[in-house]
Design a protein around this motif. Structure first.
Motif, PDB file in Angstrom:
ATOM      1  N   GLN A 196     153.999 -39.948   6.140  1.00 52.72           N
ATOM      2  CA  GLN A 196     153.695 -39.955   4.710  1.00 52.72           C
ATOM      3  C   GLN A 196     154.690 -39.094   3.912  1.00 52.72           C
ATOM      4  O   GLN A 196     154.806 -39.258   2.700  1.00 52.72           O
ATOM      5  CB  GLN A 196     152.279 -39.435   4.461  1.00 52.72           C
ATOM      6  CG  GLN A 196     151.178 -40.295   5.029  1.00 52.72           C
ATOM      7  CD  GLN A 196     150.887 -39.988   6.477  1.00 52.72           C
ATOM      8  OE1 GLN A 196     151.615 -39.250   7.135  1.00 52.72           O
ATOM      9  NE2 GLN A 196     149.772 -40.529   6.993  1.00 52.72           N
ATOM     10  N   LEU A 243     148.288 -53.378   0.164  1.00 56.10           N
ATOM     11  CA  LEU A 243     147.424 -53.327   1.338  1.00 56.10           C
ATOM     12  C   LEU A 243     147.749 -54.513   2.237  1.00 56.10           C
ATOM     13  O   LEU A 243     147.983 -55.629   1.742  1.00 56.10           O
ATOM     14  CB  LEU A 243     145.946 -53.387   0.924  1.00 56.10           C
ATOM     15  CG  LEU A 243     145.404 -52.178   0.151  1.00 56.10           C
ATOM     16  CD1 LEU A 243     143.995 -52.501  -0.352  1.00 56.10           C
ATOM     17  CD2 LEU A 243     145.396 -50.950   1.031  1.00 56.10           C
ATOM     18  N   LYS A 291     146.146 -56.560   5.497  1.00 52.38           N
ATOM     19  CA  LYS A 291     144.948 -56.683   6.324  1.00 52.38           C
ATOM     20  C   LYS A 291     145.324 -56.825   7.789  1.00 52.38           C
ATOM     21  O   LYS A 291     146.123 -57.674   8.172  1.00 52.38           O
ATOM     22  CB  LYS A 291     144.116 -57.882   5.863  1.00 52.38           C
ATOM     23  CG  LYS A 291     142.774 -57.989   6.579  1.00 52.38           C
ATOM     24  CD  LYS A 291     141.954 -59.124   6.030  1.00 52.38           C
ATOM     25  CE  LYS A 291     140.592 -59.211   6.739  1.00 52.38           C
ATOM     26  NZ  LYS A 291     139.772 -60.320   6.225  1.00 52.38           N
ATOM     27  N   GLN A 292     144.737 -55.929   8.568  1.00 50.54           N
ATOM     28  CA  GLN A 292     144.935 -55.970  10.010  1.00 50.54           C
ATOM     29  C   GLN A 292     143.546 -55.941  10.657  1.00 50.54           C
ATOM     30  O   GLN A 292     142.943 -54.885  10.809  1.00 50.54           O
ATOM     31  CB  GLN A 292     145.770 -54.768  10.468  1.00 50.54           C
ATOM     32  CG  GLN A 292     147.200 -54.743   9.948  1.00 50.54           C
ATOM     33  CD  GLN A 292     148.059 -55.832  10.593  1.00 50.54           C
ATOM     34  OE1 GLN A 292     147.777 -56.282  11.720  1.00 50.54           O
ATOM     35  NE2 GLN A 292     149.070 -56.273   9.877  1.00 50.54           N
ATOM     36  N   GLN A 298     140.524 -53.902   9.130  1.00 48.01           N
ATOM     37  CA  GLN A 298     141.063 -52.762   8.390  1.00 48.01           C
ATOM     38  C   GLN A 298     142.179 -53.213   7.452  1.00 48.01           C
ATOM     39  O   GLN A 298     142.801 -54.268   7.632  1.00 48.01           O
ATOM     40  CB  GLN A 298     141.612 -51.701   9.361  1.00 48.01           C
ATOM     41  CG  GLN A 298     140.578 -51.132  10.312  1.00 48.01           C
ATOM     42  CD  GLN A 298     139.586 -50.257   9.580  1.00 48.01           C
ATOM     43  OE1 GLN A 298     139.916 -49.548   8.641  1.00 48.01           O
ATOM     44  NE2 GLN A 298     138.316 -50.310  10.017  1.00 48.01           N
ATOM     45  N   TYR A 299     142.379 -52.414   6.457  1.00 48.11           N
ATOM     46  CA  TYR A 299     143.473 -52.631   5.510  1.00 48.11           C
ATOM     47  C   TYR A 299     144.401 -51.409   5.567  1.00 48.11           C
ATOM     48  O   TYR A 299     143.943 -50.262   5.432  1.00 48.11           O
ATOM     49  CB  TYR A 299     142.944 -52.820   4.089  1.00 48.11           C
ATOM     50  CG  TYR A 299     142.193 -54.111   3.884  1.00 48.11           C
ATOM     51  CD1 TYR A 299     142.845 -55.240   3.387  1.00 48.11           C
ATOM     52  CD2 TYR A 299     140.837 -54.200   4.193  1.00 48.11           C
ATOM     53  CE1 TYR A 299     142.144 -56.427   3.206  1.00 48.11           C
ATOM     54  CE2 TYR A 299     140.148 -55.382   4.012  1.00 48.11           C
ATOM     55  CZ  TYR A 299     140.816 -56.504   3.516  1.00 48.11           C
ATOM     56  OH  TYR A 299     140.125 -57.677   3.338  1.00 48.11           O
ATOM     57  N   GLN A 300     145.653 -51.701   5.738  1.00 41.53           N
ATOM     58  CA  GLN A 300     146.637 -50.617   5.827  1.00 41.53           C
ATOM     59  C   GLN A 300     147.416 -50.497   4.526  1.00 41.53           C
ATOM     60  O   GLN A 300     147.842 -51.504   3.945  1.00 41.53           O
ATOM     61  CB  GLN A 300     147.602 -50.858   6.990  1.00 41.53           C
ATOM     62  CG  GLN A 300     146.937 -50.818   8.350  1.00 41.53           C
ATOM     63  CD  GLN A 300     147.920 -51.094   9.468  1.00 41.53           C
ATOM     64  OE1 GLN A 300     149.009 -51.601   9.234  1.00 41.53           O
ATOM     65  NE2 GLN A 300     147.516 -50.770  10.700  1.00 41.53           N
ATOM     66  N   VAL A 351     150.735 -49.668   2.711  1.00 45.34           N
ATOM     67  CA  VAL A 351     152.150 -49.688   3.058  1.00 45.34           C
ATOM     68  C   VAL A 351     152.976 -49.376   1.815  1.00 45.34           C
ATOM     69  O   VAL A 351     152.554 -49.632   0.685  1.00 45.34           O
ATOM     70  CB  VAL A 351     152.569 -51.056   3.644  1.00 45.34           C
ATOM     71  CG1 VAL A 351     151.841 -51.329   4.953  1.00 45.34           C
ATOM     72  CG2 VAL A 351     152.313 -52.171   2.641  1.00 45.34           C
ATOM     73  N   ARG A 393     153.557 -47.905   7.224  1.00 47.66           N
ATOM     74  CA  ARG A 393     152.101 -47.807   7.129  1.00 47.66           C
ATOM     75  C   ARG A 393     151.710 -46.347   6.920  1.00 47.66           C
ATOM     76  O   ARG A 393     151.951 -45.494   7.771  1.00 47.66           O
ATOM     77  CB  ARG A 393     151.478 -48.374   8.397  1.00 47.66           C
ATOM     78  CG  ARG A 393     151.828 -49.838   8.599  1.00 47.66           C
ATOM     79  CD  ARG A 393     151.385 -50.354   9.950  1.00 47.66           C
ATOM     80  NE  ARG A 393     151.793 -51.754  10.134  1.00 47.66           N
ATOM     81  CZ  ARG A 393     151.543 -52.468  11.229  1.00 47.66           C
ATOM     82  NH1 ARG A 393     150.889 -51.907  12.244  1.00 47.66           N
ATOM     83  NH2 ARG A 393     151.941 -53.718  11.312  1.00 47.66           N
ATOM     84  N   ALA A 428     148.418 -45.230   5.558  1.00 45.66           N
ATOM     85  CA  ALA A 428     146.999 -44.891   5.772  1.00 45.66           C
ATOM     86  C   ALA A 428     146.226 -46.170   6.038  1.00 45.66           C
ATOM     87  O   ALA A 428     146.764 -47.296   5.939  1.00 45.66           O
ATOM     88  CB  ALA A 428     146.431 -44.152   4.558  1.00 45.66           C
ATOM     89  N   THR A 429     144.944 -46.000   6.349  1.00 47.81           N
ATOM     90  CA  THR A 429     144.074 -47.132   6.671  1.00 47.81           C
ATOM     91  C   THR A 429     142.748 -46.985   5.935  1.00 47.81           C
ATOM     92  O   THR A 429     142.238 -45.862   5.777  1.00 47.81           O
ATOM     93  CB  THR A 429     143.820 -47.206   8.179  1.00 47.81           C
ATOM     94  OG1 THR A 429     145.070 -47.310   8.866  1.00 47.81           O
ATOM     95  CG2 THR A 429     142.966 -48.421   8.526  1.00 47.81           C
ATOM     96  N   THR A 430     142.220 -48.104   5.444  1.00 56.72           N
ATOM     97  CA  THR A 430     140.921 -48.105   4.783  1.00 56.72           C
ATOM     98  C   THR A 430     140.150 -49.371   5.174  1.00 56.72           C
ATOM     99  O   THR A 430     140.761 -50.419   5.441  1.00 56.72           O
ATOM    100  CB  THR A 430     141.075 -48.037   3.254  1.00 56.72           C
ATOM    101  OG1 THR A 430     139.783 -48.018   2.642  1.00 56.72           O
ATOM    102  CG2 THR A 430     141.868 -49.203   2.748  1.00 56.72           C
TER     103      THR A 430
END
Length: 345
Positions: free
Chosen positions: A194, A220, A222-223, A226-228, A230, A236, A238-240
């Protein structure tokens, strides 16, 4: 050099009478009977040394004056007198040369040292002393334990917590502040993706302020469930699990589905948008690098085109979104692919 004066003769009993200045007084003329008798009477005394004395004098140089001597032959092949020829001079002449040199050295006058030279010497001594003192002070500051790091303050973080940065910088604890550089801090923070850049400021005696500049998420991806988040480079951050909690558009499929080139083209478009426009987007897609499209949360479509003139396109789009809308004829498409001639329909 031969003397130019001629010898002089002086008689011991010359009286110089008045009639004959060169003859002693009372002596008869030569050849007279009186003179003959006197010669016979004096003859027994002829065995005695002659009373007449012959004296000679010559001119001698004054003490300290140089005496010209005969020319000294030069050494073959050079303009300097041969050493052997110099040593062949008479002993009295060499002694005289030596005495002349001693007299010359005795007559040398010692002049006082110029003031400018004395000032330069004093200035040099003063500058050298100051330089030594400064070096000692700097050495003491660099290696002194008084300036050892004990406290790190962190600012500028949004994606990261300050505790994460402090933990990454823990190896610097106890190190003197003058020995801590920006490169040292950046190297320790490299594992934190980051962090884009960092600035540091020493706060003696034991504090260090670290200002972090983080990467900016633009979309964002989608994985699975989860949504990363970028950034424009696809890093990448963070993740939410809730995309609604992040005011960022979703890139359909992400880099793994649409390809790296299309993903970077879409990310560059999103990075050029102002924050208020970016918050109104729901998703972004690209059929090609020249056909990037954005979707607003209201269902409207933005035809962006390619990545050229993205700053101008962003300004034109922001102005179109702020323009009043006719409720009877709502806008469904904002076409800014040619920013100097935008189209709404």
């Amino acid at each position: 050099m031969p003397s130019s004066r001629r010898p002089t003769y002086t008689s011991a009993n010359r009286a110089g009478g008045p009639g004959n200045p060169g003859r002693p007084a009372g002596r008869p003329d030569p050849g007279s009977q009186e003179d003959t008798g006197q010669q016979e009477a004096v003859r027994p005394a002829a065995a005695k040394p002659a009373a007449d004395i012959i004296s000679a004098s010559r001119s001698l140089p004054a003490p300290g004056a140089s005496v010209p001597g005969p020319p000294v032959p030069a050494a073959p092949g050079s303009g300097k007198p041969a050493r052997a020829a110099r040593l062949a001079l008479p002993g009295w002449r060499r002694a005289r040369h030596q005495s002349n040199g001693a007299g010359t050295a005795a007559n040398v006058v010692a002049f006082p040292e110029p003031k400018s030279k004395r000032r330069r010497r004093n200035l040099l001594v003063a500058v050298s002393t100051i330089a030594v003192l400064v070096a000692v002070v700097l050495a003491a500051a660099i290696y002194s334990p008084i300036l050892a790091l004990r406290e790190v303050s962190v600012s500028g973080t949004k994606l990261l917590a300050p505790d994460q940065v402090q933990a990454a910088l823990s190896p610097l604890q106890g190190k003197p502040l003058p020995q801590i550089s920006k490169d040292d801090v950046s190297r320790l923070l490299e594992p934190l993706v980051q962090v884009e850049s960092v600035a540091i400021l020493a706060r003696p005696p034991s504090g260090l302020a670290v200002t972090v500049r983080e990467r900016v998420p633009v979309a964002l991806v989608k994985q699975g469930e989860q949504y990363q988040l970028v950034d424009v480079d696809g890093v990448r951050l963070a993740t939410t699990a809730d995309p609604a909690s992040v005011a960022l558009p979703v890139i359909d499929g992400g880099a793994g589905t649409i390809g790296q080139d299309l993903f970077l083209a879409t990310a560059n478009v999103l990075a050029a948008l102002p924050a208020d426009v970016l918050a109104k987007l729901s998703n972004a897609s690209a059929q090609s690098v020249d056909a990037v499209e954005l979707k607003l949360v209201d269902g409207q479509t933005i035809v962006w085109g390619n990545a050229s003139e993205k700053e101008l396109k962003a300004k034109v789009l922001a102005a179109l979104l702020k323009a009043p809308v006719d409720p009877k004829n709502p806008v469904k498409v904002y076409d800014v692919s040619v920013p100097r001639h935008p189209v709404t329909r």
